[in-house]
Every structure is written in structure tokens, then in C-alpha cells.
Design a protein around this motif. Sequence first.
Motif, PDB file in Angstrom:
ATOM      1  N   UNK A 194      40.591  -0.017 148.762  1.00 23.57           N
ATOM      2  CA  UNK A 194      39.351  -0.206 149.918  1.00 23.57           C
ATOM      3  C   UNK A 194      38.207   0.400 149.373  1.00 23.57           C
ATOM      4  N   UNK A 195      38.466   1.662 148.958  1.00 24.51           N
ATOM      5  CA  UNK A 195      37.283   2.373 148.515  1.00 24.51           C
ATOM      6  C   UNK A 195      36.548   1.986 147.229  1.00 24.51           C
ATOM      7  N   UNK A 196      37.446   1.423 146.416  1.00 24.64           N
ATOM      8  CA  UNK A 196      36.735   0.870 145.076  1.00 24.64           C
ATOM      9  C   UNK A 196      36.022  -0.289 145.562  1.00 24.64           C
ATOM     10  N   UNK A 197      36.691  -1.390 146.547  1.00 20.81           N
ATOM     11  CA  UNK A 197      35.990  -2.376 146.784  1.00 20.81           C
ATOM     12  C   UNK A 197      34.636  -2.087 147.648  1.00 20.81           C
ATOM     13  N   UNK A 198      34.595  -1.176 148.253  1.00 16.94           N
ATOM     14  CA  UNK A 198      33.340  -1.128 149.043  1.00 16.94           C
ATOM     15  C   UNK A 198      32.280  -0.291 148.165  1.00 16.94           C
ATOM     16  N   UNK A 199      32.751   0.419 147.182  1.00 18.92           N
ATOM     17  CA  UNK A 199      31.657   0.855 146.116  1.00 18.92           C
ATOM     18  C   UNK A 199      31.195  -0.241 145.262  1.00 18.92           C
ATOM     19  N   UNK A 200      32.096  -1.181 144.773  1.00 19.38           N
ATOM     20  CA  UNK A 200      31.890  -2.054 144.060  1.00 19.38           C
ATOM     21  C   UNK A 200      30.547  -3.223 144.719  1.00 19.38           C
ATOM     22  N   UNK A 201      30.985  -3.324 146.186  1.00 22.70           N
ATOM     23  CA  UNK A 201      30.098  -4.108 147.084  1.00 22.70           C
ATOM     24  C   UNK A 201      28.545  -3.387 147.076  1.00 22.70           C
ATOM     25  N   UNK A 202      28.548  -2.082 147.152  1.00 23.33           N
ATOM     26  CA  UNK A 202      27.497  -1.372 147.203  1.00 23.33           C
ATOM     27  C   UNK A 202      26.821  -1.577 145.873  1.00 23.33           C
ATOM     28  N   UNK A 203      27.303  -1.559 144.785  1.00 26.97           N
ATOM     29  CA  UNK A 203      26.700  -1.682 143.509  1.00 26.97           C
ATOM     30  C   UNK A 203      26.127  -2.904 143.253  1.00 26.97           C
ATOM     31  N   UNK A 258      14.373   4.264 142.019  1.00 26.29           N
ATOM     32  CA  UNK A 258      15.365   4.666 142.732  1.00 26.29           C
ATOM     33  C   UNK A 258      16.647   3.983 142.500  1.00 26.29           C
ATOM     34  N   UNK A 259      16.303   2.651 142.721  1.00 27.03           N
ATOM     35  CA  UNK A 259      17.626   1.563 142.462  1.00 27.03           C
ATOM     36  C   UNK A 259      18.186   1.777 141.321  1.00 27.03           C
ATOM     37  N   UNK A 260      17.562   1.982 140.245  1.00 26.29           N
ATOM     38  CA  UNK A 260      18.339   2.400 138.791  1.00 26.29           C
ATOM     39  C   UNK A 260      19.156   3.765 138.990  1.00 26.29           C
ATOM     40  N   UNK A 261      18.570   4.684 139.703  1.00 24.11           N
ATOM     41  CA  UNK A 261      19.277   5.830 140.040  1.00 24.11           C
ATOM     42  C   UNK A 261      20.591   5.578 140.841  1.00 24.11           C
ATOM     43  N   UNK A 262      20.582   4.845 141.885  1.00 23.91           N
ATOM     44  CA  UNK A 262      21.464   4.399 142.852  1.00 23.91           C
ATOM     45  C   UNK A 262      22.740   3.629 141.984  1.00 23.91           C
ATOM     46  N   UNK A 263      22.056   2.891 141.267  1.00 25.05           N
ATOM     47  CA  UNK A 263      23.201   1.952 140.323  1.00 25.05           C
ATOM     48  C   UNK A 263      23.825   2.747 139.415  1.00 25.05           C
ATOM     49  N   UNK A 264      23.300   3.777 138.739  1.00 25.96           N
ATOM     50  CA  UNK A 264      23.789   4.858 137.961  1.00 25.96           C
ATOM     51  C   UNK A 264      24.982   5.696 138.488  1.00 25.96           C
ATOM     52  N   UNK A 265      24.552   6.226 139.883  1.00 26.45           N
ATOM     53  CA  UNK A 265      25.461   6.838 140.741  1.00 26.45           C
ATOM     54  C   UNK A 265      26.677   6.225 140.951  1.00 26.45           C
ATOM     55  N   UNK A 266      26.405   4.684 141.353  1.00 25.62           N
ATOM     56  CA  UNK A 266      27.780   3.893 141.636  1.00 25.62           C
ATOM     57  C   UNK A 266      28.529   3.609 140.626  1.00 25.62           C
ATOM     58  N   UNK A 267      27.747   3.668 139.315  1.00 26.02           N
ATOM     59  CA  UNK A 267      28.722   3.459 138.146  1.00 26.02           C
ATOM     60  C   UNK A 267      29.619   4.819 138.102  1.00 26.02           C
ATOM     61  N   UNK A 268      28.975   5.900 138.031  1.00 25.03           N
ATOM     62  CA  UNK A 268      29.772   7.140 138.162  1.00 25.03           C
ATOM     63  C   UNK A 268      30.831   7.178 139.146  1.00 25.03           C
ATOM     64  N   UNK A 269      30.507   6.910 140.311  1.00 22.08           N
ATOM     65  CA  UNK A 269      31.641   6.892 141.276  1.00 22.08           C
ATOM     66  C   UNK A 269      32.853   5.788 141.050  1.00 22.08           C
ATOM     67  N   UNK A 270      32.485   4.727 140.564  1.00 23.81           N
ATOM     68  CA  UNK A 270      33.377   3.652 140.014  1.00 23.81           C
ATOM     69  C   UNK A 270      34.096   4.221 138.908  1.00 23.81           C
ATOM     70  N   UNK A 271      33.734   5.064 138.034  1.00 23.26           N
ATOM     71  CA  UNK A 271      34.327   5.441 136.823  1.00 23.26           C
ATOM     72  C   UNK A 271      35.197   6.373 137.569  1.00 23.26           C
TER      73      UNK A 271
END
Length: 107
Positions: free
Chosen positions: A42-51, A77-90
Motif C-alpha cells: 500500500x505504501x509503495x502504491x501510494x508513493x508511486x501515485x505521488x511520483x 521544486x517538482x524535479x526535487x520532489x520527483x528525486x525524493x520520490x525515487x529515493x523513497x521508492x528505492x
Amino acid sequence: MANFHKNGTSGDANINKRSDRDEIADYIDAIPVSVELGTREQISRFEMLRLALFAIKLRKLEALPTDNADTELARNLLRHAIFQQILTLTNLGERKQALQIVEAYRG
């Protein structure tokens, strides 16, 4: 026969409106204030949706002219947020899916 008030409404209609309001209030009270995601999936799906949402917004902003400083700030700011999402999903073991999402929205 319904009793009509000075404003042209019947007393019965006011009773129905009050019960509708009560139902709406009950419905709103039933909505959980905070939702905890229970499983890793569920957490992974939520984070992928945000990404995906961040990637869509960035794609829209990149279609705009670059002469506006506010637009460029929003892009950064969006590029930074996307980078953070990739780190979270990693960290969740979903790096491959995260990169696929980003690649899908680049093209």
C-alpha cells in the motif's frame, strides 16, 4: 396538508432538509481523519501515485515558456520532489518501477 410559512416553504420540507443535514454530518463524521497505510505494498502504491502526479505536473510546466521565474522555480521544486520520490521508492525496493514511471512521462 402541509403548513406553509411566510417564506413559501412547508414545515415538512424543513424537516427533510434538517434530516439531510444530519445525514451529511454523520457521513462527514464517519470519514477517518488520518489513514494509516498498513502494508508495504500500500505504501509503495501510494508513493508511486505521488511520483506519477509530480511527473504529470512537471510535464505540463515544461510545456510552458521558460521566461517566467515562478514557472522555473515550480519546475525545480517538482524535479526535487520527483528525486525524493525515487529515493523513497528505492528504499521500498521499487526503484525499477519508479524509473519506469519517470521515463513514461518524459516522452
